[in-house]
Design a protein around this motif. Structure first.
Motif, PDB file in Angstrom:
ATOM      1  N   UNK A  10       0.814  -1.211   0.000  1.00 28.49           N
ATOM      2  CA  UNK A  10       0.000   0.000   0.000  1.00 28.49           C
ATOM      3  C   UNK A  10       0.850   1.264   0.000  1.00 28.49           C
ATOM      4  N   UNK A  11       2.073   1.191  -0.426  1.00 32.33           N
ATOM      5  CA  UNK A  11       2.928   2.360  -0.530  1.00 32.33           C
ATOM      6  C   UNK A  11       2.514   3.263  -1.671  1.00 32.33           C
ATOM      7  N   UNK A  12       3.222   4.403  -1.798  1.00 31.75           N
ATOM      8  CA  UNK A  12       2.874   5.388  -2.819  1.00 31.75           C
ATOM      9  C   UNK A  12       3.133   4.864  -4.228  1.00 31.75           C
ATOM     10  N   UNK A  13       4.011   3.853  -4.377  1.00 31.88           N
ATOM     11  CA  UNK A  13       4.304   3.310  -5.692  1.00 31.88           C
ATOM     12  C   UNK A  13       3.268   2.291  -6.139  1.00 31.88           C
ATOM     13  N   UNK A  14       2.294   2.000  -5.296  1.00 32.86           N
ATOM     14  CA  UNK A  14       1.253   1.031  -5.629  1.00 32.86           C
ATOM     15  C   UNK A  14      -0.115   1.651  -5.416  1.00 32.86           C
ATOM     16  N   UNK A  15      -1.107   1.100  -6.074  1.00 31.71           N
ATOM     17  CA  UNK A  15      -2.458   1.640  -5.970  1.00 31.71           C
ATOM     18  C   UNK A  15      -3.460   0.498  -5.957  1.00 31.71           C
ATOM     19  N   UNK A  16      -4.711   0.827  -5.695  1.00 30.80           N
ATOM     20  CA  UNK A  16      -5.755  -0.181  -5.578  1.00 30.80           C
ATOM     21  C   UNK A  16      -6.087  -0.752  -6.954  1.00 30.80           C
ATOM     22  N   UNK A  17      -6.157  -2.050  -7.045  1.00 30.40           N
ATOM     23  CA  UNK A  17      -6.498  -2.722  -8.293  1.00 30.40           C
ATOM     24  C   UNK A  17      -8.018  -2.800  -8.425  1.00 30.40           C
ATOM     25  N   UNK A  18      -8.595  -2.426  -9.585  1.00 30.41           N
ATOM     26  CA  UNK A  18     -10.054  -2.543  -9.766  1.00 30.41           C
ATOM     27  C   UNK A  18     -10.512  -3.985  -9.589  1.00 30.41           C
ATOM     28  N   UNK A  19     -11.575  -4.157  -8.805  1.00 31.96           N
ATOM     29  CA  UNK A  19     -12.069  -5.509  -8.525  1.00 31.96           C
ATOM     30  C   UNK A  19     -13.335  -5.840  -9.294  1.00 31.96           C
ATOM     31  N   UNK A  20     -14.050  -4.822  -9.749  1.00 31.58           N
ATOM     32  CA  UNK A  20     -15.252  -5.026 -10.545  1.00 31.58           C
ATOM     33  C   UNK A  20     -15.216  -4.079 -11.739  1.00 31.58           C
ATOM     34  N   UNK A  21     -16.089  -4.345 -12.709  1.00 32.54           N
ATOM     35  CA  UNK A  21     -16.146  -3.487 -13.897  1.00 32.54           C
ATOM     36  C   UNK A  21     -16.542  -2.064 -13.528  1.00 32.54           C
ATOM     37  N   UNK A 251     -12.888   6.065   9.533  1.00 31.59           N
ATOM     38  CA  UNK A 251     -11.772   6.070   8.579  1.00 31.59           C
ATOM     39  C   UNK A 251     -12.289   6.212   7.155  1.00 31.59           C
ATOM     40  N   UNK A 252     -11.689   7.147   6.417  1.00 36.40           N
ATOM     41  CA  UNK A 252     -12.070   7.378   5.028  1.00 36.40           C
ATOM     42  C   UNK A 252     -10.975   6.998   4.038  1.00 36.40           C
ATOM     43  N   UNK A 253     -10.002   6.237   4.504  1.00 41.81           N
ATOM     44  CA  UNK A 253      -8.931   5.727   3.648  1.00 41.81           C
ATOM     45  C   UNK A 253      -8.257   6.844   2.855  1.00 41.81           C
ATOM     46  N   UNK A 254      -8.054   7.990   3.518  1.00 45.17           N
ATOM     47  CA  UNK A 254      -7.395   9.101   2.826  1.00 45.17           C
ATOM     48  C   UNK A 254      -5.893   8.868   2.695  1.00 45.17           C
ATOM     49  N   UNK A 255      -5.349   7.974   3.508  1.00 42.12           N
ATOM     50  CA  UNK A 255      -3.969   7.517   3.445  1.00 42.12           C
ATOM     51  C   UNK A 255      -2.942   8.547   3.889  1.00 42.12           C
ATOM     52  N   UNK A 256      -3.379   9.616   4.544  1.00 39.21           N
ATOM     53  CA  UNK A 256      -2.416  10.547   5.112  1.00 39.21           C
ATOM     54  C   UNK A 256      -1.624   9.890   6.239  1.00 39.21           C
ATOM     55  N   UNK A 257      -2.282   9.002   6.979  1.00 38.85           N
ATOM     56  CA  UNK A 257      -1.579   8.310   8.065  1.00 38.85           C
ATOM     57  C   UNK A 257      -0.517   7.357   7.508  1.00 38.85           C
ATOM     58  N   UNK A 258      -0.818   6.710   6.370  1.00 39.76           N
ATOM     59  CA  UNK A 258       0.169   5.827   5.754  1.00 39.76           C
ATOM     60  C   UNK A 258       1.391   6.618   5.304  1.00 39.76           C
ATOM     61  N   UNK A 259       1.114   7.753   4.716  1.00 44.36           N
ATOM     62  CA  UNK A 259       2.186   8.567   4.151  1.00 44.36           C
ATOM     63  C   UNK A 259       3.093   9.136   5.239  1.00 44.36           C
ATOM     64  N   UNK A 260       2.530   9.451   6.420  1.00 47.17           N
ATOM     65  CA  UNK A 260       3.289  10.168   7.438  1.00 47.17           C
ATOM     66  C   UNK A 260       3.694   9.307   8.634  1.00 47.17           C
TER      67      UNK A 260
END
Length: 397
Positions: A10-21, A251-260
Motif C-alpha cells: 500500500x505504498x505510494x508506488x502502488x495503488x488499488x487494483x479494480x475488482x469489478x467493472x 476512517x475514510x482511507x485518505x492515506x495521510x496516516x500511511x504517508x506520514x
C-alpha cells in the motif's frame, strides 16, 4: 510477515487494483482530461477557418465540413467531444458522491471539481451558439431569457450576455470570445490545480477499505493521530501503556496516516471483497491507457457514424417547432418546465447546486459505504436518479 507485505503493497508506488467493472469508472477523470486535450487541438484547427460573424458563421462551418480535408471529422469530433467530456465529468462527480470521496483533505478537490463543472457547462453553452443554426440560436434565446426573472439584476444580466436586447451578432461575438479565450484559460488553470491536489492526496480507495495499525511496529509517536482529518485514530492508554485505537467507521482511507507514519506501521485492508493492489507503473498506467483508448474509440465512432448536425441556418423570424438545449442542460430545462414559474425553478436549481457544492460540510464524516448510511444513500441516490430520469425525459419528449 503478512502484515509487512500488506504494508509494503500500500505504498505510494502502488495503488488499488479494480475488482469489478464498475470500479473502472474511477478512470473517468483521466479520460475527461485527455478529451480536453483533444478539444483544444480540434478547436485550434477550427479556429483557423471559422468566422465569428452572424452572416458568415454558418457558411464557414459548412465550408469546413464539406470543403476541407477531414474537416467533417474535426468539426464533429469537437462537437461530440464537448458532450462526451461532460458525460465523463458527471460520472466522476456521481462516483465521488456515492463513495464520499469529498471529505477531509479531498474537500478542496471537490470544490475545484465543482468549479470546473460550472466552467465546462459555460463553455458548452457558449460553444453551442457558434454554429449559428436554428436550434442553437433559439436555445440561446430561451437560455438567456430565463435569467430575466432574477429580481433586480435579471434585465441587466440578459443585456450583458446578449450584448443588446436580442440575440444577434454582438451575442455571437461575445460567446466566441468567451469560448476561445477566457473559458479555456480558466479551465487550464483549474485542471492544473485539481490535478496537483489529486497527486498530493492520492487516488481514493474503495469505500469498503480502511486503515489498519500493526501494533508490533507502532512506536506510539502520535503522528497518525495528528494527521488524521477524521479523528479516526487515537493514541489511548490501556493498562498503563499507550496503544493506537482506530475507529473503522470514521476512517475514510485518505492515506495521510500511511504517508506520514515514520514506522510504516499502517496499511489498508478490506473485509468485503478481496483487497488487491498493483504497481502504479506499468499495471495501473496501462489500465488507464486502455480505458482512455476505449473512450476515444467510442468518441470517434460517435463523431464519424452517429453524430448528425443541423443544416438550417439561424432565422430570428422563424421559431422552430421544438427547441431543446444540449443533454447536460436537459434536466434543468425539464425542472423549469414542470414548476409553475421560472423564478421558483431557478431558485430550486440554485438550492440543489448549493447543497451539492457544500457536500463536504454537510457530510464530513461517518462510514463511506453507501449501504451503511441509508438516509444519505436515499438522498444522493435519489438525486442522481432524478437527474438521469429528467435528462432522459427531456431527450425523448
Amino acid at each position: 510477515m503478512k502484515l509487512k507485505q500488506d504494508r509494503k503493497r500500500t505504498g505510494r508506488s502502488r495503488t488499488v487494483k479494480p475488482r469489478t467493472a464498475l470500479e473502472y469508472f474511477s478512470f473517468s477523470g483521466t479520460a475527461a482530461a485527455v478529451l480536453l486535450v483533444m478539444q483544444a487541438l480540434t478547436g485550434m484547427l477550427l479556429l483557423f477557418y471559422y468566422k465569428p460573424d452572424a452572416k458568415l458563421a454558418f457558411a464557414s462551418l459548412e465550408a469546413i465540413r464539406n470543403d476541407l480535408p477531414y474537416g467533417m471529422l474535426f468539426a464533429n469530433l469537437h462537437a461530440v467531444g464537448s458532450r462526451a467530456i461532460l458525460i465523463l465529468v458527471f460520472i466522476h462527480l456521481f462516483r465521488i458522491m456515492l463513495t464520499s470521496a469529498h471529505r477531509g483533505p479531498r474537500r478542496m478537490q471537490w470544490y475545484t471539481g465543482i468549479g470546473l463543472l460550472v466552467i465546462m457547462l459555460l463553455a458548452g453553452f457558449s460553444g453551442y451558439l457558434l454554429p449559428w443554426t436554428q436550434q442553437s440560436y433559439w436555445a440561446c434565446v430561451i437560455g438567456t431569457e430565463s435569467v430575466r426573472v432574477i429580481p433586480l439584476i435579471g434585465d441587466l444580466l440578459v443585456s450583458a450576455m446578449r450584448g443588446g436586447s436580442a440575440v444577434a451578432g454582438p451575442t455571437l461575438t461575445r460567446f466566441f470570445a468567451l469560448h476561445v479565450s477566457l473559458l479555456p484559460l480558466v479551465i487550464l488553470i483549474m485542471v492544473w490545480i485539481h490535478l496537483r491536489l489529486v497527486w498530493r492526496t492520492g487516488v481514493i480507495a474503495p469505500a469498503d477499505t480502511y486503515a489498519v495499525i500493526d501494533r508490533g511496529l507502532c512506536i506510539y509517536c502520535g503522528a497518525c493521530e495528528k494527521e488524521c482529518p477524521f479523528a479516526a485514530i487515537r493514541i489511548v492508554p490501556i493498562r498503563g501503556r499507550k496503544t493506537p485505537a482506530l475507529n473503522t467507521d470514521k476512517c475514510n482511507a485518505c492515506r495521510l496516516c500511511l504517508k506520514n507514519c515514520p514506522a510504516g506501521a499502517i496499511y489498508l485492508r478490506s473485509d468485503i471483497l478481496p483487497y488487491q493492489v498493483e504497481p502504479v507503473f506499468p499495471d495501473a498506467v496501462l489500465r488507464r491507457i486502455a480505458t482512455v483508448m476505449g473512450v476515444l474509440i467510442a468518441v470517434f465512432i460517435w463523431a464519424f457514424f452517429i453524430f448528425g448536425y443541423e443544416h438550417v441556418p439561424a432565422d430570428p423570424l422563424l421559431t422552430p417547432d421544438r427547441i431543446k438545449p444540449e443533454w447536460y442542460f436537459m434536466a434543468s430545462y425539464q425542472v423549469l418546465k414542470i414548476l409553475p414559474n421560472e423564478l421558483l425553478g431557478l431558485g430550486f436549481l440554485a438550492a440543489v447546486f448549493l447543497l451539492t457544492a457544500l457536500l463536504p460540510k454537510l457530510d464530513p464524516s461517518g462510514p463511506r459505504e453507501i449501504t451503511a448510511r441509508p438516509v444519505y444513500g436515499i438522498i444522493v441516490g435519489g438525486g442522481i436518479l432524478s437527474f438521469i430520469l429528467l435528462t432522459a425525459w427531456g431527450v425523448i419528449s
